[in-house]
Design an enzyme around this catalytic site. Structure first.
Site, PDB file in Angstrom:
ATOM      1  N   ARG A 121       0.847  -1.195   0.000  1.00  0.00           N
ATOM      2  CA  ARG A 121       0.000   0.000   0.000  1.00  0.00           C
ATOM      3  C   ARG A 121       0.888   1.252   0.000  1.00  0.00           C
ATOM      4  O   ARG A 121       1.046   1.924   1.015  1.00  0.00           O
ATOM      5  CB  ARG A 121      -0.901  -0.013   1.235  1.00  0.00           C
ATOM      6  N   GLN A 126      -0.469   2.601  -6.494  1.00  0.00           N
ATOM      7  CA  GLN A 126      -1.916   2.840  -6.561  1.00  0.00           C
ATOM      8  C   GLN A 126      -2.504   2.536  -7.931  1.00  0.00           C
ATOM      9  O   GLN A 126      -3.615   2.011  -8.038  1.00  0.00           O
ATOM     10  CB  GLN A 126      -2.233   4.286  -6.159  1.00  0.00           C
ATOM     11  N   ASP A 129      -3.260  -1.189  -8.211  1.00  0.00           N
ATOM     12  CA  ASP A 129      -3.959  -1.781  -7.064  1.00  0.00           C
ATOM     13  C   ASP A 129      -5.281  -2.426  -7.473  1.00  0.00           C
ATOM     14  O   ASP A 129      -6.335  -1.796  -7.454  1.00  0.00           O
ATOM     15  CB  ASP A 129      -4.185  -0.690  -6.011  1.00  0.00           C
ATOM     16  N   SER A 132      -8.217  -2.466  -4.767  1.00  0.00           N
ATOM     17  CA  SER A 132      -9.003  -1.238  -4.627  1.00  0.00           C
ATOM     18  C   SER A 132      -9.953  -1.036  -5.802  1.00  0.00           C
ATOM     19  O   SER A 132     -11.123  -0.703  -5.623  1.00  0.00           O
ATOM     20  CB  SER A 132      -8.080  -0.026  -4.484  1.00  0.00           C
ATOM     21  N   TYR A 227      -4.498  -2.216   6.521  1.00  0.00           N
ATOM     22  CA  TYR A 227      -5.588  -3.186   6.582  1.00  0.00           C
ATOM     23  C   TYR A 227      -6.079  -3.328   8.019  1.00  0.00           C
ATOM     24  O   TYR A 227      -5.363  -3.029   8.973  1.00  0.00           O
ATOM     25  CB  TYR A 227      -5.119  -4.565   6.085  1.00  0.00           C
TER      26      TYR A 227
END
Length: 361
Positions: A121, A126, A129, A132, A227
């Protein structure tokens, strides 16, 4: 270099790993793209659309699986995995927690394995990801599905014949899926509550117009990676007391609580469901990992005390076009990070945190 992808088992997975838009990007990097015949036809994407940009097709999976890089959604079936050879690279959501033995066999064949759910993360990751991007869609769709089974209106309606009160919605778990569920439910006129073991979620929930239900001690239950971690028995007891009272007035519950690599925690117990109003609906996004309720069964609707409880093994099969578009972009960004453009080959640089964390060792 050749990059390929074969059809998934469409009974369990409708998403695809390479869309025409992304195939074009691979080709611009210098890849020869190979796909199964009728690769995207079930999504309304004809082979001709791919062929126009230079994609090669084959009806022989063995030929495609001879590519240097294979990109998929999940782990290949045993008969397909057996076709892989030394120095090939397989990238997907390989679920190393449940597929340890199968992945061990492939590692012994000196096949490089990257599992994208292991991405760190960090800001640079990103755009890759997949958790997500897919959770965002799942959170949205869970709300739509639960509303379809709820037999009352969602927003408050004031009419000459009387007022219909707004539905009250509780979102359990305010991660990516939960936050999207809150935003979707709020946009559709619901009164939204949310709970999470991470106090950092409070501000995010409230920024979307939800009311955050605070459980004392929640600030201690977040991992360094962002998390949720498993709660203590004391915290679970406090959470149960708060939930028991809250659920008595809730119409719709969206459950999203998952712990990577573990069975989903049972948060909504039998006595809590017995105290809910008949006609209420629970949609459990954790169904594939056992569920967050005492009665969740994947791909079934269970009714207890007038409360409908449901959850699917793959809710993204109901949004396969959107989900494929995002997944394929995540995958391309990961492959591009692996690719040495100057020498036209993969560069597995273990000093890169993204590569080091996702490589199955």
């Amino acid at each position: 270099m050749k990059i390929g992808s074969i059809l998934e088992n469409r009974k369990i997975e409708k998403r695809i790993a390479i869309t025409p838009e992304i195939a074009k990007k691979y080709i611009s990097l210098g890849f020869d793209v190979r796909l199964s015949k009728d690769y995207g036809t079930h999504l309304g994407i004809m082979d001709e659309e791919y062929k126009k940009i230079g994609v090669n097709f084959s009806s022989d999976d063995k030929e495609i699986l001879n590519s240097n890089v294979i990109v998929q959604l999940g782990l290949l079936s045993d008969d397909k995995s057996s076709l892989l050879k030394e120095d090939q690279t397989l990238i997907g959501v390989l679920n190393p927690y449940d597929n340890k033995e199968k992945l061990g066999i492939l590692k012994n064949k000196k096949i490089k394995l990257f599992s994208l759910e292991l991405l760190p993360r960090i800001t640079r990751a990103q755009s890759m990801d997949i958790l997500s991007s897919q959770a965002n869609l799942a959170g949205y769709k869970a709300v739509i599905e639960s509303f379809a089974y709820f037999e009352k209106a969602i927003p408050m309606m004031m009419t000459a014949a009387g007022t219909i009160p707004a539905a009250k919605i509780l979102v359990v778990g305010a991660g990516v899926a939960g936050l999207q569920a809150i935003a979707t439910a709020k946009r559709m006129g619901g009164i939204v509550f949310a709970t999470d073991v991470r106090m950092a979620s409070k501000e995010q929930v409230e920024s979307l117009g939800g009311k955050f239900l605070t459980v004392e001690g929640a600030e201690n239950l977040e991992t360094e990676g962002g998390y949720a971690k498993e709660a203590s028995d004391e915290f679970k007891k406090k959470q149960e007391e708060l939930l028991s009272e809250t659920l008595k007035k809730i119409d719709i519950v969206i459950c999203t609580a998952l712990i990577p690599g573990k069975k989903a925690p049972i948060i909504i117990k039998e006595d809590m469901i017995n105290n809910m109003q008949a006609g209420s609906v629970i949609y459990d996004l954790a169904a594939i990992q056992g569920g967050n309720t005492a009665f969740t069964k994947a791909d079934e609707i269970t009714e207890k005390n007038g409360v409908k409880i449901m959850g699917e093994s793959n809710i993204l099969n109901k949004l396969p076009v959107s989900a494929s578009s995002l997944y394929a972009k995540n995958m391309f960004n990961f492959v591009e990070n692996l690719f040495d453009k100057e020498n036209k080959k993969l560069n597995i640089n273990l000093e890169d945190e993204i590569i080091e964390k996702t490589l199955i060792k």
